[in-house]
Design an enzyme around this catalytic site. Structure first.
Site, mmCIF file in Angstrom:
data_model
loop_
_atom_site.group_PDB
_atom_site.id
_atom_site.type_symbol
_atom_site.label_atom_id
_atom_site.label_comp_id
_atom_site.label_asym_id
_atom_site.label_seq_id
_atom_site.Cartn_x
_atom_site.Cartn_y
_atom_site.Cartn_z
ATOM 1 N N ARG A 115 0.824 -1.214 0.000
ATOM 2 C CA ARG A 115 0.000 0.000 0.000
ATOM 3 C C ARG A 115 0.863 1.271 0.000
ATOM 4 O O ARG A 115 0.537 2.254 -0.661
ATOM 5 C CB ARG A 115 -0.935 -0.001 1.213
ATOM 6 C CG ARG A 115 -1.919 1.149 1.210
ATOM 7 C CD ARG A 115 -3.068 0.904 2.177
ATOM 8 N NE ARG A 115 -4.092 1.926 2.062
ATOM 9 C CZ ARG A 115 -4.421 2.763 3.039
ATOM 10 N NH1 ARG A 115 -3.798 2.701 4.207
ATOM 11 N NH2 ARG A 115 -5.377 3.649 2.854
ATOM 12 N N HIS A 119 0.523 4.432 -2.504
ATOM 13 C CA HIS A 119 0.307 5.801 -2.028
ATOM 14 C C HIS A 119 1.470 6.717 -2.398
ATOM 15 O O HIS A 119 1.291 7.925 -2.528
ATOM 16 C CB HIS A 119 0.031 5.812 -0.525
ATOM 17 C CG HIS A 119 -1.371 5.396 -0.199
ATOM 18 N ND1 HIS A 119 -2.086 5.911 0.848
ATOM 19 C CD2 HIS A 119 -2.210 4.518 -0.814
ATOM 20 C CE1 HIS A 119 -3.300 5.364 0.876
ATOM 21 N NE2 HIS A 119 -3.389 4.507 -0.115
ATOM 22 N N ASP A 120 2.660 6.156 -2.567
ATOM 23 C CA ASP A 120 3.763 6.967 -3.073
ATOM 24 C C ASP A 120 3.524 7.309 -4.544
ATOM 25 O O ASP A 120 3.609 8.466 -4.946
ATOM 26 C CB ASP A 120 5.101 6.223 -2.915
ATOM 27 C CG ASP A 120 6.280 7.102 -3.315
ATOM 28 O OD1 ASP A 120 6.215 8.320 -3.071
ATOM 29 O OD2 ASP A 120 7.265 6.577 -3.865
ATOM 30 N N VAL A 123 0.921 10.139 -5.598
ATOM 31 C CA VAL A 123 1.120 11.517 -5.157
ATOM 32 C C VAL A 123 2.554 11.921 -5.508
ATOM 33 O O VAL A 123 3.504 11.416 -4.920
ATOM 34 C CB VAL A 123 0.861 11.649 -3.633
ATOM 35 C CG1 VAL A 123 0.952 13.108 -3.214
ATOM 36 C CG2 VAL A 123 -0.503 11.065 -3.273
ATOM 37 N N GLY A 125 4.214 11.007 -8.012
ATOM 38 C CA GLY A 125 4.958 9.931 -8.648
ATOM 39 C C GLY A 125 5.817 9.152 -7.665
ATOM 40 O O GLY A 125 5.852 9.463 -6.462
ATOM 41 N N ASP A 127 8.550 8.786 -5.934
ATOM 42 C CA ASP A 127 9.737 9.551 -5.547
ATOM 43 C C ASP A 127 9.951 9.534 -4.046
ATOM 44 O O ASP A 127 10.666 10.372 -3.496
ATOM 45 C CB ASP A 127 9.614 11.008 -6.030
ATOM 46 C CG ASP A 127 8.513 11.755 -5.293
ATOM 47 O OD1 ASP A 127 7.672 11.102 -4.635
ATOM 48 O OD2 ASP A 127 8.496 13.001 -5.356
ATOM 49 N N SER A 129 8.090 10.444 -1.767
ATOM 50 C CA SER A 129 7.540 11.602 -1.048
ATOM 51 C C SER A 129 6.671 11.164 0.127
ATOM 52 O O SER A 129 6.540 11.892 1.112
ATOM 53 C CB SER A 129 6.727 12.491 -1.995
ATOM 54 O OG SER A 129 5.755 11.737 -2.697
ATOM 55 N N ASN A 149 -3.615 8.787 4.780
ATOM 56 C CA ASN A 149 -2.384 8.140 5.250
ATOM 57 C C ASN A 149 -2.228 8.105 6.762
ATOM 58 O O ASN A 149 -1.683 7.162 7.335
ATOM 59 C CB ASN A 149 -1.159 8.868 4.670
ATOM 60 C CG ASN A 149 -1.057 8.676 3.159
ATOM 61 O OD1 ASN A 149 -1.667 7.762 2.610
ATOM 62 N ND2 ASN A 149 -0.292 9.539 2.506
ATOM 63 N N HIS A 251 -6.605 -5.790 -2.280
ATOM 64 C CA HIS A 251 -7.503 -5.852 -1.126
ATOM 65 C C HIS A 251 -7.833 -7.290 -0.740
ATOM 66 O O HIS A 251 -8.766 -7.534 0.025
ATOM 67 C CB HIS A 251 -8.765 -5.011 -1.383
ATOM 68 C CG HIS A 251 -8.496 -3.545 -1.327
ATOM 69 N ND1 HIS A 251 -9.461 -2.589 -1.575
ATOM 70 C CD2 HIS A 251 -7.361 -2.849 -1.026
ATOM 71 C CE1 HIS A 251 -8.916 -1.381 -1.448
ATOM 72 N NE2 HIS A 251 -7.653 -1.515 -1.132
ATOM 73 N N ASP A 302 -4.005 -13.150 -3.342
ATOM 74 C CA ASP A 302 -4.540 -14.097 -4.328
ATOM 75 C C ASP A 302 -5.795 -13.516 -4.985
ATOM 76 O O ASP A 302 -6.212 -12.405 -4.668
ATOM 77 C CB ASP A 302 -4.841 -15.453 -3.662
ATOM 78 C CG ASP A 302 -5.797 -15.329 -2.481
ATOM 79 O OD1 ASP A 302 -6.541 -14.315 -2.397
ATOM 80 O OD2 ASP A 302 -5.825 -16.225 -1.620
HETATM 81 C C1 HEM Z 1 -8.978 1.441 -6.125
HETATM 82 C C2 HEM Z 1 -8.987 2.355 -5.187
HETATM 83 C C3 HEM Z 1 -8.574 2.068 -3.763
HETATM 84 C C4 HEM Z 1 -9.225 2.513 -2.654
HETATM 85 C C5 HEM Z 1 -10.464 3.369 -2.637
HETATM 86 C C6 HEM Z 1 -8.515 1.997 -1.513
HETATM 87 C C7 HEM Z 1 -8.854 2.262 -0.192
HETATM 88 C C8 HEM Z 1 -8.298 1.630 0.905
HETATM 89 C C9 HEM Z 1 -8.690 1.858 2.278
HETATM 90 C C10 HEM Z 1 -9.727 2.854 2.745
HETATM 91 C C11 HEM Z 1 -7.972 1.016 3.061
HETATM 92 C C12 HEM Z 1 -8.067 0.867 4.587
HETATM 93 C C13 HEM Z 1 -7.207 1.904 5.274
HETATM 94 C C14 HEM Z 1 -7.465 2.015 6.765
HETATM 95 O O1 HEM Z 1 -8.422 1.455 7.265
HETATM 96 O O2 HEM Z 1 -6.681 2.695 7.442
HETATM 97 C C15 HEM Z 1 -7.121 0.245 2.183
HETATM 98 C C16 HEM Z 1 -6.251 -0.730 2.588
HETATM 99 C C17 HEM Z 1 -5.346 -1.351 1.753
HETATM 100 N N1 HEM Z 1 -5.164 -1.098 0.411
HETATM 101 FE FE1 HEM Z 1 -6.341 0.037 -0.779
HETATM 102 N N2 HEM Z 1 -7.465 1.244 -1.941
HETATM 103 C C18 HEM Z 1 -7.463 1.267 -3.318
HETATM 104 C C19 HEM Z 1 -6.521 0.677 -4.134
HETATM 105 C C20 HEM Z 1 -5.432 -0.033 -3.679
HETATM 106 C C21 HEM Z 1 -4.314 -0.414 -4.494
HETATM 107 C C22 HEM Z 1 -4.124 -0.057 -5.964
HETATM 108 C C23 HEM Z 1 -3.460 -1.114 -3.690
HETATM 109 C C24 HEM Z 1 -2.132 -1.729 -4.006
HETATM 110 C C25 HEM Z 1 -1.809 -2.236 -5.174
HETATM 111 C C26 HEM Z 1 -4.073 -1.170 -2.380
HETATM 112 C C27 HEM Z 1 -3.573 -1.850 -1.298
HETATM 113 C C28 HEM Z 1 -4.138 -1.870 -0.037
HETATM 114 C C29 HEM Z 1 -3.648 -2.702 1.043
HETATM 115 C C30 HEM Z 1 -2.547 -3.738 0.934
HETATM 116 C C31 HEM Z 1 -4.402 -2.378 2.177
HETATM 117 C C32 HEM Z 1 -4.229 -2.945 3.593
HETATM 118 C C33 HEM Z 1 -3.097 -2.202 4.261
HETATM 119 C C34 HEM Z 1 -2.684 -2.717 5.635
HETATM 120 O O3 HEM Z 1 -3.184 -3.730 6.104
HETATM 121 O O4 HEM Z 1 -1.807 -2.066 6.238
HETATM 122 N N3 HEM Z 1 -5.254 -0.481 -2.403
HETATM 123 N N4 HEM Z 1 -7.328 0.657 0.887
#
Ligand code: HEM
Ligand code: NAG
Ligand code: NAG
Length: 378
Positions: A115, A119-120, A123, A125, A127, A129, A149, A251, A302
């Site tokens: 994640r 997030h890097d 925002v 690119g 880098d 940040s 964040n 997710h 998966d």
């Molecule tokens: C498509 C739009 C996306 C939205 C709206 C979104 C939103 C979120 C939100 C709200 C959380 C929970 C954060 C929290 O409760 O503090 C989350 C967790 C997570 N997201 Fe996304 N996300 C998106 C795309 C992605 C992408 C592209 C990736 C990586 C390739 C990603 C990887 C993750 C991971 C791995 C977690 C769990 C992090 C942890 O357990 O520390 N997400 N996401």
């Protein structure tokens, strides 16, 4: 009656404000204009209150061209032609740090690293940040403080350890950028959490930036995003709708806080909603994103995510991928064919790693950071 209704509405607003202004107060003074956070349900209420007064708007970033992939190269640190950055042990040093962290902290930290990379990328690119704790221009109000964040990202300590490990592997030289370390770490976490099924090479050659602003984290999609919001935000980064569906498969790992989904329990499978309702003791309680991982390991990267859509996923941004159209077809294809999704995911991670890369050293603008959470000579 009308009065008591008004009073109730006012009470709700006041309590919302009390809830929201505290944690997000930093936003008020953060950067140019007013940041509107699209798709972040709790935050958007705050923003409509504040930005409504200030006339703020969400402006998508200037659309980036799709990453060409030509700026970076595979095996960058192994190439003796790059004399300044030659360090054949660099990638292995990062891998070692990621493995060690997962052994010590558990697999969830791997989710955190994947994640962090996302997030890097979105925002400014890729880098690094997102790693900065303070800068001259932003003070302490860097991306880490941005609402998406703050109190949410994890894995910073792993990047710091990996930085030290690369220095040790490179004879004490500071040659591996934090942006590359983050990209390698996300690649390694994908490998480990997928049990070796998602293995890929990550090109490198990124330099680290020197700026980071909390207000710019509004480029990140939020859990309440509509399909249109999601497409727009990925498109702004030069990524496709298909990349968006593919990358959302992340997710299938990690945790999410209840405040992001309790508004839509009624849209979920009722049994699952009941479990979540019981688990959610407070808005900040964290639950597994994937309730059906094999071997009861919620951090298996998966294609289960695509089988969970649309009744067993947490966010609106997950469920909308199943609304009629091309995203739904892709969800079904990914659910049916794990191999296809794994290959797609690897390729999409590489594409995401090409977003906005800075590939030359420009005094005052880019550098190889000595320490990943602060700029050099700060
Ligand atoms: C498509 C739009 C996306 C939205 C709206 C979104 C939103 C979120 C939100 C709200 C959380 C929970 C954060 C929290 O409760 O503090 C989350 C967790 C997570 N997201 Fe996304 N996300 C998106 C795309 C992605 C992408 C592209 C990736 C990586 C390739 C990603 C990887 C993750 C991971 C791995 C977690 C769990 C992090 C942890 O357990 O520390 N997400 N996401
Ligand atoms: C290094 O440079 C030489 C001469 O330009 C070239 O032939 C060779 O392919 C380069 N090596 C790598 C690994 O890029
Ligand atoms: C699954 O996807 C892979 C990779 O795209 C492809 O080679 C394979 O034929 C697909 N399997 C099925 C059963 O469709």
């Amino acid at each position: 009656m009308a009065a008591s209704k008004k009073l109730a509405t006012a009470a709700v607003l006041v309590s919302l404000l009390a809830l929201l202004v505290g944690p997000s107060a930093g936003l008020l003074g953060s950067g140019p204009g007013c940041s509107v956070f699209v798709g972040w349900p709790v935050l958007s209420i705050l923003n409509s209150l504040i930005c409504g007064l200030l006339g703020g708007n969400y402006t998508p970033p200037v659309r980036r061209n799709p990453p060409t992939g030509k700026e970076l190269s595979f095996g960058y640190y192994n190439n003796p032609n790059n004399t300044a950055s030659y360090c054949p042990g660099a990638e292995a040093a990062v891998t070692g740090a990621v493995k060690k962290a997962i052994d010590q902290q558990g697999r969830g930290v791997g989710a955190g690293l994947i994640r962090l990379f996302f997030h890097d990328a979105f925002v400014r690119g890729c880098d690094a940040s997102v790693l900065l704790k303070n800068t001259v221009a932003a003070g302490d109000n860097t991306e880490r403080e941005g609402p998406p964040n703050k109190d949410s990202l994890r894995g910073f300590d792993v990047i710091d350890a990996a930085k030290e490990a690369t220095k040790a592997a490179c004879g004490g030289r500071n040659v591996v950028s934090c942006a590359d370390i983050l990209a390698f770490a996300a690649r390694d976490a994908s490998d480990i959490l997928s049990g070796g099924r998602i293995k890929f090479a990550m090109p490198a050659g990124r330099f680290d930036g020197r700026e980071s602003f909390a207000s710019e984290t509004n480029q990140l999609p939020g859990p309440d995003s509509t399909l249109e919001n999601l497409k727009e935000m990925f498109d702004a980064q030069g990524l496709s709708e298909a990349d968006m569906v593919t990358l959302s498969g992340a997710h299938s790992i990690g945790r999410a806080r209840c405040l992001f989904f309790t508004n839509r329990l009624s849209d979920m499978n009722s049994g699952y909603a009941g479990q979540l309702r019981a688990a959610c003791k407070s808005p900040d309680t964290r639950v597994d994103q994937d309730p059906f991982s094999p071997d009861f390991d919620p951090d298996n990267l998966d294609n289960q995510y695509y089988k969970n859509i649309d009744k067993f996923v947490l966010f609106n941004s997950d469920a909308v991928l199943f609304s009629p159209g091309t995203t739904k077809e892709q969800v079904k294809a990914n659910a049916d064919n794990a191999t296809k999704w794994e290959a797609d995911f690897a390729a999409a991670m590489v594409r995401m790693g090409n977003i906005g890369v800075k590939t030359t050293q420009v005094a005052g603008l880019t550098e190889i950071r000595e320490v990943c959470w602060r700029v050099n000579n700060a």
